[in-house]
Design an enzyme around this catalytic site. Structure first.
Site, PDB file in Angstrom:
ATOM      1  N   ASP A 170     -14.802   4.045   0.793  1.00 23.94           N
ATOM      2  CA  ASP A 170     -15.167   3.421   1.915  1.00 23.94           C
ATOM      3  C   ASP A 170     -16.212   4.672   2.562  1.00 23.94           C
ATOM      4  O   ASP A 170     -16.786   4.167   3.446  1.00 23.94           O
ATOM      5  CB  ASP A 170     -14.184   3.205   2.730  1.00 23.94           C
ATOM      6  CG  ASP A 170     -13.429   2.035   2.466  1.00 23.94           C
ATOM      7  OD1 ASP A 170     -14.083   1.127   1.616  1.00 23.94           O
ATOM      8  OD2 ASP A 170     -12.395   1.474   3.016  1.00 23.94           O
TER       9      ASP A 170
ATOM     10  N   ARG B 177       0.858  -1.120  -0.029  1.00 25.87           N
ATOM     11  CA  ARG B 177      -0.046   0.088   0.096  1.00 25.87           C
ATOM     12  C   ARG B 177       0.921   1.274   0.047  1.00 25.87           C
ATOM     13  O   ARG B 177       0.596   2.332  -0.723  1.00 25.87           O
ATOM     14  CB  ARG B 177      -0.938  -0.236   1.275  1.00 25.87           C
ATOM     15  CG  ARG B 177      -1.831   1.152   1.332  1.00 25.87           C
ATOM     16  CD  ARG B 177      -2.811   1.028   2.472  1.00 25.87           C
ATOM     17  NE  ARG B 177      -3.697   2.258   2.392  1.00 25.87           N
ATOM     18  CZ  ARG B 177      -3.644   3.374   2.883  1.00 25.87           C
ATOM     19  NH1 ARG B 177      -2.593   3.558   3.404  1.00 25.87           N
ATOM     20  NH2 ARG B 177      -4.646   4.361   2.890  1.00 25.87           N
TER      21      ARG B 177
ATOM     22  N   TYR C 110       0.368 -13.806   1.068  1.00 28.03           N
ATOM     23  CA  TYR C 110       0.734 -13.431  -0.488  1.00 28.03           C
ATOM     24  C   TYR C 110       1.754 -12.569  -0.427  1.00 28.03           C
ATOM     25  O   TYR C 110       2.365 -11.908   0.557  1.00 28.03           O
ATOM     26  CB  TYR C 110      -0.450 -12.786  -1.356  1.00 28.03           C
ATOM     27  CG  TYR C 110      -1.185 -11.580  -0.928  1.00 28.03           C
ATOM     28  CD1 TYR C 110      -0.139 -10.358  -1.103  1.00 28.03           C
ATOM     29  CD2 TYR C 110      -2.009 -11.596  -0.147  1.00 28.03           C
ATOM     30  CE1 TYR C 110      -0.873  -9.171  -0.755  1.00 28.03           C
ATOM     31  CE2 TYR C 110      -2.645 -10.451   0.331  1.00 28.03           C
ATOM     32  CZ  TYR C 110      -2.350  -9.295   0.194  1.00 28.03           C
ATOM     33  OH  TYR C 110      -2.787  -8.215   0.284  1.00 28.03           O
TER      34      TYR C 110
END
Length: 391
Positions: free
Chosen positions: A287, A106, A209
């Protein structure tokens, strides 16, 4: 055009906010971003950018930069918790040509978006807390310390605790889902391949991952729990609590959890999709409009899609109200479907009854062997969607 020369203030320097700021600046908008944090930190760690999100990054001119350090996902592998055995494999190589699925840190994506936004003329103001928004023409903002500001358009990309959403929707209370999640990043000392592994167990699951060229591993672990009080991303927890919760997991899980030195914990809450995404001179994004649970890895992708569609709708219409209505019409049905699909995955991962779990795993494995292409095509509605053409 509607965007050129207009003053736009974006609340929140997250993926959606910066993406929208960049898209608007590229169309001639005079854009500033207010971010309450004093720095853009590495909160959240790993995210999955699926083909629908990568198309937006390509359209913003950032696709190649993001790909440079982000492993390309080969598969999504669903695994039995006890021994790590693969139950079924979603082979992402079977996606249509040009559909690119990446594992991204991120902070790397935020950094790329912020740099590109500044180069496009966006003013990013850190440490600017907004206490209130008053819709209008212009819209007005109340800042910490008593200062005020105005803008032709205010975009609330400030997350689940948005200061703008209650102005449009009124006060709403989130519902605790009965699930909490831990998040951590560790070194990739187990040679984790470029695939998302979902380790499914009774009442809990763990996703892993690789990140940053395979040097690190992102971990997200979800457990069903009766009670929770706080909501957010920044609650530190004891790594031993995470290890205890997943003590019955085998395969590579013990080695990964043994490497965890620090971990964050947050409660998963269900917020309804906003009924109103816009008002006079204001709009919601990401969001703030439609929080989603992390079981389909689409939060960042939906924010990127929103960012592009909002900017494109504003640029296509001189009537701002009509542009914002078009934006909501294009987005609301799609995000509602994504949210429903994400919620549906939770129970599939957490089957408690051993007989039911075994039967479900056998059925998934059989489908994967008999018709692997059908499993991948089942995600065409999500991954093949291209908002850069739609809007």
């Amino acid at each position: 055009m509607s965007v050129s020369g207009r003053a736009v203030t974006v609340l929140g320097a997250g993926i959606g906010g910066l993406g929208c700021a960049l898209a608007l600046a590229r169309r001639g908008g005079r854009v500033r971003v207010f971010e309450q944090s004093r720095e853009i930190a590495e909160v959240g760690a790993g995210i999955q950018i699926s083909p629908n999100g990568m198309r937006v990054l390509d359209a913003l001119g950032l696709g190649d930069e993001v790909r440079a350090g982000a492993p390309r996902a080969r598969a999504v592998s669903l695994r039995n918790h006890a021994d790590g055995r693969e139950v079924v494999r979603l082979d992402l190589a079977r996606l249509a040509p040009g559909q690119d699925y990446r594992f991204v840190h991120r902070a790397d994506l935020i950094g790329a978006l912020a740099t590109a936004a500044r180069e496009a003329g966006v003013e990013i103001r850190l440490g600017r807390r907004v206490h209130g928004v008053e819709p209008g023409r212009p819209a007005r903002l109340r800042l910490a310390g008593g200062a005020t500001a105005e803008a032709d358009l205010v975009i609330g990309a400030d997350g689940v605790h948005s200061v703008l959403r209650p102005v449009l929707e009124g006060p709403q209370k989130a519902r605790f889902t009965g699930q909490v999640a831990w998040r951590a990043v560790i070194d990739n000392d187990i040679d984790h391949p470029p695939e998302a592994r979902v380790h499914m167990g009774p009442g809990r699951h763990l996703v892993s991952y690789p990140l940053r060229g395979g040097a690190a591993i992102n971990l997200v672990a979800v457990e069903e729990r009766a009670a929770w009080t706080a909501e957010g991303w920044d609650h530190a927890d004891d790594p031993d609590a995470l290890r205890a919760a997943f003590a019955g997991f085998g395969g590579r899980v013990p080695a990964m959890l043994g490497a965890v030195e620090s971990v964050g914990l947050w409660g998963l809450h269900r917020h309804p999709v906003a009924g109103r995404w816009h008002g006079a001179g204001v709009a919601l994004l990401g969001d703030a409009a439609h929080p989603t649970l992390p079981f389909l890895a689409q939060g960042a992708n939906m924010a990127l899609e929103d960012a592009w569609v909002l900017a494109a709708c504003l640029d296509a219409r001189d009537d701002t109200d009509a542009a914002l209505a078009r934006y909501q019409a294009l987005r609301r049905k799609r995000v509602a479907r994504v949210i429903a699909a994400a919620e549906g995955n939770a129970w599939k991962y957490h089957l408690r009854n051993p007989l039911i779990r075994r039967s479900a795993h056998l059925a998934m494995g059989l489908l994967g062997r008999v018709s692997p292409g059908r499993m991948v095509r089942g995600f065409d509605w999500l991954y093949a969607h291209d908002v850069t053409r739609e809007a």
